[in-house]
Design an enzyme around this catalytic site. Structure first.
Site, mmCIF file in Angstrom:
data_model
loop_
_atom_site.group_PDB
_atom_site.id
_atom_site.type_symbol
_atom_site.label_atom_id
_atom_site.label_comp_id
_atom_site.label_asym_id
_atom_site.label_seq_id
_atom_site.Cartn_x
_atom_site.Cartn_y
_atom_site.Cartn_z
ATOM 1 N N ASP A 134 1.391 4.586 -2.480
ATOM 2 C CA ASP A 134 1.190 4.755 -1.036
ATOM 3 C C ASP A 134 0.936 3.399 -0.362
ATOM 4 O O ASP A 134 1.394 3.159 0.754
ATOM 5 C CB ASP A 134 0.011 5.713 -0.787
ATOM 6 C CG ASP A 134 0.240 7.065 -1.452
ATOM 7 O OD1 ASP A 134 1.420 7.451 -1.604
ATOM 8 O OD2 ASP A 134 -0.749 7.727 -1.831
ATOM 9 N N ASN A 142 2.343 15.963 -9.882
ATOM 10 C CA ASN A 142 1.694 16.452 -8.658
ATOM 11 C C ASN A 142 1.255 17.907 -8.763
ATOM 12 O O ASN A 142 1.837 18.659 -9.566
ATOM 13 C CB ASN A 142 2.673 16.305 -7.480
ATOM 14 C CG ASN A 142 2.591 14.927 -6.859
ATOM 15 O OD1 ASN A 142 1.502 14.407 -6.638
ATOM 16 N ND2 ASN A 142 3.744 14.336 -6.561
ATOM 17 N N GLY A 171 7.730 13.001 -20.149
ATOM 18 C CA GLY A 171 8.656 13.317 -19.058
ATOM 19 C C GLY A 171 9.690 12.205 -18.994
ATOM 20 O O GLY A 171 9.346 11.053 -18.691
ATOM 21 N N ALA A 172 10.935 12.543 -19.339
ATOM 22 C CA ALA A 172 12.009 11.537 -19.306
ATOM 23 C C ALA A 172 12.874 11.736 -18.071
ATOM 24 O O ALA A 172 14.029 11.319 -18.031
ATOM 25 C CB ALA A 172 12.858 11.643 -20.570
ATOM 26 N N GLY A 173 12.308 12.411 -17.071
ATOM 27 C CA GLY A 173 13.049 12.662 -15.837
ATOM 28 C C GLY A 173 13.121 11.403 -14.978
ATOM 29 O O GLY A 173 13.037 10.275 -15.485
ATOM 30 N N ASP A 189 10.147 14.192 -24.017
ATOM 31 C CA ASP A 189 10.491 15.275 -23.080
ATOM 32 C C ASP A 189 10.654 16.563 -23.870
ATOM 33 O O ASP A 189 10.936 16.530 -25.072
ATOM 34 C CB ASP A 189 11.778 14.946 -22.310
ATOM 35 C CG ASP A 189 11.883 15.710 -20.993
ATOM 36 O OD1 ASP A 189 11.659 15.101 -19.924
ATOM 37 O OD2 ASP A 189 12.189 16.925 -21.030
ATOM 38 N N HIS A 215 -3.640 11.857 -2.410
ATOM 39 C CA HIS A 215 -2.185 11.589 -2.391
ATOM 40 C C HIS A 215 -1.479 12.842 -1.861
ATOM 41 O O HIS A 215 -0.865 13.602 -2.606
ATOM 42 C CB HIS A 215 -1.723 11.237 -3.813
ATOM 43 C CG HIS A 215 -0.263 10.954 -3.925
ATOM 44 N ND1 HIS A 215 0.359 9.909 -3.270
ATOM 45 C CD2 HIS A 215 0.724 11.583 -4.621
ATOM 46 C CE1 HIS A 215 1.647 9.915 -3.558
ATOM 47 N NE2 HIS A 215 1.897 10.927 -4.370
ATOM 48 N N ARG A 242 3.255 18.889 -1.996
ATOM 49 C CA ARG A 242 2.958 18.623 -3.414
ATOM 50 C C ARG A 242 2.069 19.728 -3.982
ATOM 51 O O ARG A 242 2.168 20.082 -5.155
ATOM 52 C CB ARG A 242 2.242 17.271 -3.552
ATOM 53 C CG ARG A 242 3.084 16.066 -3.119
ATOM 54 C CD ARG A 242 2.222 14.813 -3.205
ATOM 55 N NE ARG A 242 2.907 13.596 -2.808
ATOM 56 C CZ ARG A 242 2.971 13.145 -1.553
ATOM 57 N NH1 ARG A 242 2.406 13.828 -0.554
ATOM 58 N NH2 ARG A 242 3.595 12.008 -1.288
ATOM 59 N N ARG A 286 4.184 1.599 0.061
ATOM 60 C CA ARG A 286 4.910 2.158 1.210
ATOM 61 C C ARG A 286 4.280 1.692 2.531
ATOM 62 O O ARG A 286 4.984 1.459 3.519
ATOM 63 C CB ARG A 286 4.914 3.684 1.129
ATOM 64 C CG ARG A 286 5.806 4.184 0.010
ATOM 65 C CD ARG A 286 5.829 5.691 -0.051
ATOM 66 N NE ARG A 286 6.776 6.145 -1.064
ATOM 67 C CZ ARG A 286 6.658 7.270 -1.748
ATOM 68 N NH1 ARG A 286 5.630 8.077 -1.542
ATOM 69 N NH2 ARG A 286 7.564 7.608 -2.633
ATOM 70 N N VAL A 306 0.498 11.305 -13.269
ATOM 71 C CA VAL A 306 1.439 11.111 -12.163
ATOM 72 C C VAL A 306 1.871 12.460 -11.567
ATOM 73 O O VAL A 306 2.074 12.584 -10.358
ATOM 74 C CB VAL A 306 2.685 10.314 -12.654
ATOM 75 C CG1 VAL A 306 3.670 10.065 -11.521
ATOM 76 C CG2 VAL A 306 2.263 8.990 -13.269
HETATM 77 N N1 NAD Z 1 1.828 10.569 -8.234
HETATM 78 C C1 NAD Z 1 2.897 10.091 -7.645
HETATM 79 O O1 NAD Z 1 2.834 9.145 -6.874
HETATM 80 C C2 NAD Z 1 4.244 10.712 -7.937
HETATM 81 C C3 NAD Z 1 5.422 10.043 -7.554
HETATM 82 C C4 NAD Z 1 6.639 10.640 -7.840
HETATM 83 C C5 NAD Z 1 6.693 11.864 -8.513
HETATM 84 N N2 NAD Z 1 5.528 12.461 -8.866
HETATM 85 C C6 NAD Z 1 5.527 13.728 -9.619
HETATM 86 O O2 NAD Z 1 5.961 13.440 -10.942
HETATM 87 C C7 NAD Z 1 6.525 14.617 -11.507
HETATM 88 C C8 NAD Z 1 7.888 14.287 -12.129
HETATM 89 O O3 NAD Z 1 8.814 13.977 -11.124
HETATM 90 P P1 NAD Z 1 10.339 13.650 -11.528
HETATM 91 O O4 NAD Z 1 11.046 13.331 -10.277
HETATM 92 O O5 NAD Z 1 10.360 12.691 -12.652
HETATM 93 O O6 NAD Z 1 10.816 15.091 -12.042
HETATM 94 P P2 NAD Z 1 12.010 15.383 -13.073
HETATM 95 O O7 NAD Z 1 12.314 16.835 -12.948
HETATM 96 O O8 NAD Z 1 13.106 14.409 -12.866
HETATM 97 O O9 NAD Z 1 11.371 15.092 -14.490
HETATM 98 C C9 NAD Z 1 10.340 15.855 -15.046
HETATM 99 C C10 NAD Z 1 10.576 15.936 -16.542
HETATM 100 O O10 NAD Z 1 9.453 16.597 -17.145
HETATM 101 C C11 NAD Z 1 9.968 17.300 -18.271
HETATM 102 N N3 NAD Z 1 9.009 18.293 -18.728
HETATM 103 C C12 NAD Z 1 8.697 19.482 -18.165
HETATM 104 N N4 NAD Z 1 7.754 20.111 -18.915
HETATM 105 C C13 NAD Z 1 7.464 19.292 -19.942
HETATM 106 C C14 NAD Z 1 6.572 19.374 -21.058
HETATM 107 N N5 NAD Z 1 5.779 20.417 -21.242
HETATM 108 N N6 NAD Z 1 6.561 18.349 -21.912
HETATM 109 C C15 NAD Z 1 7.349 17.270 -21.753
HETATM 110 N N7 NAD Z 1 8.222 17.145 -20.735
HETATM 111 C C16 NAD Z 1 8.274 18.136 -19.850
HETATM 112 C C17 NAD Z 1 11.276 17.911 -17.757
HETATM 113 O O11 NAD Z 1 12.125 18.320 -18.803
HETATM 114 C C18 NAD Z 1 11.827 16.752 -16.929
HETATM 115 O O12 NAD Z 1 12.724 15.956 -17.668
HETATM 116 C C19 NAD Z 1 6.572 15.646 -10.380
HETATM 117 O O13 NAD Z 1 5.471 16.521 -10.474
HETATM 118 C C20 NAD Z 1 6.471 14.796 -9.126
HETATM 119 O O14 NAD Z 1 5.945 15.498 -8.033
HETATM 120 C C21 NAD Z 1 4.321 11.921 -8.586
HETATM 121 O O1 LMR Z 2 6.512 13.069 -2.557
HETATM 122 C C1 LMR Z 2 6.440 13.574 -3.677
HETATM 123 O O2 LMR Z 2 6.418 14.805 -3.854
HETATM 124 C C2 LMR Z 2 6.459 12.715 -4.894
HETATM 125 C C3 LMR Z 2 5.447 11.613 -4.887
HETATM 126 O O3 LMR Z 2 4.146 12.106 -4.777
HETATM 127 C C4 LMR Z 2 5.751 10.566 -3.853
HETATM 128 O O4 LMR Z 2 4.860 10.255 -3.057
HETATM 129 O O5 LMR Z 2 6.864 10.028 -3.864
#
Ligand code: NAD
Ligand code: LMR
Length: 308
Positions: free
Chosen positions: A148, A120, A7-9, A32, A175, A88, A151, A118
């Site tokens: 958390d 959700n 995931g390069a998001g 990604d 979470h 989530r 925060r 990571v």
């Molecule tokens: N656990 C935590 O504390 C926490 C914190 C923040 C975000 N998150 C979660 O992390 C995830 C990503 O968030 P984000 O803001 O980076 O989203 P984002 O949309 O910016 O990035 C997600 C990336 O995943 C890629 N992707 C999708 N399917 C894929 C696959 N099969 N293989 C490889 N890459 C793939 C997409 O192309 C995208 O670039 C979300 O589910 C978000 O809820 C969790």
């Molecule tokens: O809030 C969300 O959906 C993303 C992540 O779990 C967070 O806590 O920032």
């Protein structure tokens, strides 16, 4: 030390950036599914190397797991983030399939990898990775509590009008907006319980603000947060890579600890080169124990939606 970030998001790129800036890994592979996206993020990040003073090599790839081969640690951030007004848990339908495929691909090319989940709903995604891969439980770590807790410390410092470095505190439990258990009774300012400085009402407000920390940012940003999540993941990666034996609350598979079994939920653990080296038992009072059990009910309800 080779680290893969899937995931390069927003979160994946932030995580890769913090890992590189901390300069402990030789290579970070960012993967990604979106054509050229990881390559672009990696190139942009590499062009910060001379400015930020790191030697970590960052490589971007489009869905080519052969380039992740031999990774010591892999972080799974692939999947969709929530939008304002969503929970989530609503992400499970799309993210479960992604997380299952990604974890299986990672293990095929890096059989000894330690996975940090990571995406959700994170506790349920960590549980899914356990059920679908069968990896030993020390090698599957859900990241939520480290964020958390950061925060929580931010909110405590705000209430105390103190520098954050004066404050210590931890959040355990699921979470989720309702499942987090901020341990206000244990939180301290320079070893003095924060209850010496803050009223019960103010502490309850701190706990509530902490629990909705992710939702608050999602409302402001239009998507979920990335800087603190990326920094939190990089701290876990560093603790493992550098065998730091640091304690973080992480979502891990329990087998009787905290009176819970067959569930991934946030509890304090020691992280070192073997991943989870120990689950730490802390002395919870009856109210805290009840909150933890209630949190587990919520996580189990989401786990029940999985096809495992
Ligand atoms: N656990 C935590 O504390 C926490 C914190 C923040 C975000 N998150 C979660 O992390 C995830 C990503 O968030 P984000 O803001 O980076 O989203 P984002 O949309 O910016 O990035 C997600 C990336 O995943 C890629 N992707 C999708 N399917 C894929 C696959 N099969 N293989 C490889 N890459 C793939 C997409 O192309 C995208 O670039 C979300 O589910 C978000 O809820 C969790
Ligand atoms: O809030 C969300 O959906 C993303 C992540 O779990 C967070 O806590 O920032």
């Amino acid at each position: 030390m080779k680290v893969t970030v899937v995931g390069a998001g927003a979160v994946g790129a932030s995580c890769a950036e913090y890992i590189a800036i901390k300069n402990f890994a030789s290579e970070v592979v960012v993967l990604d599914i979106k054509e050229g996206f990881a390559e672009g993020k990696a190139m942009d990040l590499m062009q910060t190397a001379s400015l930020n003073g790191f030697d970590t090599k960052i490589v971007g790839v489009t869905d080519d797991y052969s380039k992740t081969a031999g990774s010591d640690i892999a972080v799974i951030t692939s999947g969709i983030p929530r939008k304002p007004g969503m929970t989530r848990e609503e992400l499970i339908g799309i993210n479960a399939g992604i997380v299952k495929t990604v974890s299986s691909n990672l293990i095929k090319h890096s059989p000894n990898v330690i996975l940090i989940v990571v995406s959700n709903p994170m506790d349920t995604m960590a549980y899914l990775v356990h059920k679908s891969t069968g990896l030993p439980k020390n090698r599957i770590i859900g990241m939520g509590g480290a964020l958390d807790s950061a925060r929580f410390k931010y909110r405590l410092a705000e209430a105390l009008e103190a520098p954050i470095s004066d404050v210590d505190g931890m959040v355990i439990g699921g979470h989720s907006d309702t499942g987090m258990v901020p341990l206000t009774r244990h939180a301290t300012r320079n070893s003095v319980k924060v209850s010496e400085f803050l009223s019960e009402d103010r502490l309850s407000q701190v706990a509530e603000d902490t629990k909705v920390g992710g939702a608050t940012l999602t409302k402001l940003l239009g998507t979920s947060a990335w800087y603190a999540p990326g920094a939190a993941v990089s701290s876990l990666v560093q603790a493992i890579a550098c065998d730091q034996k640091k304690m973080f609350p992480c979502s891990v598979m329990l087998d009787g600890e905290y009176g819970l079994k067959d569930i991934c939920i946030g509890v304090p653990v020691i992280l070192g080169r073997n991943g989870i080296e120990k689950i730490v038992a802390i002395d919870l009072d009856d109210a805290e124990k009840a909150k933890m059990q209630e949190s587990a009910v919520g996580v189990r309800a989401t786990n029940g939606l999985l096809d495992v």
